[in-house]
Design a protein around this motif. Structure first.
Motif, PDB file in Angstrom:
ATOM      1  N   HIS A 133      -0.844  -3.737  -5.293  1.00 43.58           N
ATOM      2  CA  HIS A 133      -1.211  -4.131  -6.826  1.00 43.58           C
ATOM      3  C   HIS A 133      -2.513  -3.788  -7.115  1.00 43.58           C
ATOM      4  CE1 HIS A 133       2.652  -6.336  -7.019  1.00 43.58           C
ATOM      5  NE2 HIS A 133       2.263  -7.114  -5.848  1.00 43.58           N
ATOM      6  N   VAL A 134      -3.389  -3.046  -6.216  1.00 42.57           N
ATOM      7  CA  VAL A 134      -4.846  -2.652  -6.785  1.00 42.57           C
ATOM      8  C   VAL A 134      -4.884  -1.234  -6.364  1.00 42.57           C
ATOM      9  CG1 VAL A 134      -7.102  -3.090  -6.635  1.00 42.57           C
ATOM     10  CG2 VAL A 134      -5.716  -4.917  -6.241  1.00 42.57           C
ATOM     11  N   LEU A 135      -4.773  -0.807  -5.210  1.00 38.94           N
ATOM     12  CA  LEU A 135      -4.761   0.445  -4.498  1.00 38.94           C
ATOM     13  C   LEU A 135      -3.741   1.187  -5.372  1.00 38.94           C
ATOM     14  CD1 LEU A 135      -5.828   2.979  -3.055  1.00 38.94           C
ATOM     15  CD2 LEU A 135      -4.366   2.039  -1.036  1.00 38.94           C
ATOM     16  N   GLY A 136      -2.381   0.762  -5.447  1.00 44.29           N
ATOM     17  CA  GLY A 136      -1.296   1.439  -5.990  1.00 44.29           C
ATOM     18  C   GLY A 136      -1.589   1.683  -7.631  1.00 44.29           C
ATOM     19  N   VAL A 137      -2.343   0.992  -8.360  1.00 45.50           N
ATOM     20  CA  VAL A 137      -2.592   1.004  -9.598  1.00 45.50           C
ATOM     21  C   VAL A 137      -3.740   1.906  -9.814  1.00 45.50           C
ATOM     22  CG1 VAL A 137      -3.174  -0.423 -11.930  1.00 45.50           C
ATOM     23  CG2 VAL A 137      -1.590  -1.162 -10.285  1.00 45.50           C
ATOM     24  N   LEU A 138      -4.812   1.676  -9.064  1.00 40.00           N
ATOM     25  CA  LEU A 138      -6.239   2.444  -9.365  1.00 40.00           C
ATOM     26  C   LEU A 138      -6.325   3.513  -8.546  1.00 40.00           C
ATOM     27  CD1 LEU A 138      -8.552  -0.584  -9.082  1.00 40.00           C
ATOM     28  CD2 LEU A 138      -7.517   0.409 -11.226  1.00 40.00           C
ATOM     29  N   GLY A 139      -5.692   3.820  -7.397  1.00 43.02           N
ATOM     30  CA  GLY A 139      -5.672   4.890  -6.312  1.00 43.02           C
ATOM     31  C   GLY A 139      -7.063   4.803  -5.877  1.00 43.02           C
ATOM     32  N   SER A 140      -7.331   5.553  -5.007  1.00 42.05           N
ATOM     33  CA  SER A 140      -8.599   5.691  -4.129  1.00 42.05           C
ATOM     34  C   SER A 140     -10.062   5.760  -4.728  1.00 42.05           C
ATOM     35  CB  SER A 140      -8.350   6.702  -2.794  1.00 42.05           C
ATOM     36  OG  SER A 140      -8.172   7.981  -3.401  1.00 42.05           O
ATOM     37  N   GLU A 141      -9.962   6.613  -5.849  1.00 39.84           N
ATOM     38  CA  GLU A 141     -11.063   6.959  -6.665  1.00 39.84           C
ATOM     39  C   GLU A 141     -11.341   5.570  -7.319  1.00 39.84           C
ATOM     40  OE1 GLU A 141     -12.312   9.966 -10.119  1.00 39.84           O
ATOM     41  OE2 GLU A 141     -11.400  10.977  -8.283  1.00 39.84           O
ATOM     42  N   GLY A 142     -10.315   4.883  -7.813  1.00 42.56           N
ATOM     43  CA  GLY A 142     -10.530   3.858  -8.461  1.00 42.56           C
ATOM     44  C   GLY A 142     -11.135   2.854  -7.822  1.00 42.56           C
ATOM     45  N   ILE A 143     -10.606   2.419  -6.561  1.00 45.28           N
ATOM     46  CA  ILE A 143     -11.107   1.529  -5.576  1.00 45.28           C
ATOM     47  C   ILE A 143     -12.592   1.927  -5.274  1.00 45.28           C
ATOM     48  CG2 ILE A 143     -10.871   0.870  -3.240  1.00 45.28           C
ATOM     49  CD1 ILE A 143      -8.672  -0.254  -5.130  1.00 45.28           C
ATOM     50  N   HIS A 144     -12.685   3.023  -5.050  1.00 44.56           N
ATOM     51  CA  HIS A 144     -14.415   3.128  -4.725  1.00 44.56           C
ATOM     52  C   HIS A 144     -15.191   2.618  -6.112  1.00 44.56           C
ATOM     53  CE1 HIS A 144     -13.602   4.821  -0.726  1.00 44.56           C
ATOM     54  NE2 HIS A 144     -12.672   5.621  -1.145  1.00 44.56           N
ATOM     55  N   SER A 145     -14.718   3.428  -7.098  1.00 41.72           N
ATOM     56  CA  SER A 145     -15.521   3.085  -8.180  1.00 41.72           C
ATOM     57  C   SER A 145     -15.678   1.720  -8.615  1.00 41.72           C
ATOM     58  CB  SER A 145     -14.865   3.768  -9.564  1.00 41.72           C
ATOM     59  OG  SER A 145     -15.399   3.502 -10.708  1.00 41.72           O
TER      60      SER A 145
END
Length: 161
Positions: A133-145
């Protein structure tokens, strides 16, 4: 004037932009948190409140313990609210209080072996939900951001407080 990424500069962000952005962040957190906590207690107990955050922080800490006052602050609970939660976790056999040998004003909250096992099981379920629900939506770049921005907001708040 725009930034290198082509977005508006700070002085071009309107009050409505700012209110909308913060409101969306708050709504996203409020809507996502229940999903991320769904079914994480492998035993099906109704342990309402921020018990999971307490268990995970202790599980990730050296010797699976932290000073109670620090833990209460980190999970945004009043001293009294945290004491009630610690009492409940202690009654269920997941937490013990330990005196600090060098400072009698400090009491640690520490996971019991049963508490560590529960924290590890709950963490595994929580991570699966985060991945979906988080990584699948944001992707790895979004998670780091997201982590970078959250850290900046947290650290700035601590400096002001």
């Amino acid at each position: 004037m725009t930034t290198l990424s082509g977005g508006p500069t700070d002085d071009q962000i309107t009050d409505d932009d700012l209110i909308t952005s913060w409101g969306l962040f708050h709504e996203a957190l409020s809507a996502t948190m229940p999903i991320l906590l769904r079914g994480i207690d492998p035993c099906g107990r109704d342990m309402s409140g921020p018990w999971f955050e307490v268990m995970i922080r202790l599980q990730r800490s050296p010797d699976n313990r932290l000073p109670m006052s620090q833990l209460a602050r980190e999970v945004s609970l009043s001293s009294g609210g945290f004491t009630k939660l610690a009492d409940r976790l202690e009654r269920n056999g997941f937490l013990v209080r330990q005196s600090c040998p060098s400072d009698r004003r400090v009491t640690y909250a520490a996971l019991t072996p049963e508490g560590l096992e529960l924290a590890e099981q709950a963490r595994a379920k929580h991570v699966a939900l985060l991945r979906e629900h988080v990584l699948g939506v944001l992707g790895s770049e979004g998670i780091h951001s997201l982590a970078d921005h959250a850290r900046k907001l947290r650290d700035n708040s601590r400096e002001i407080a």
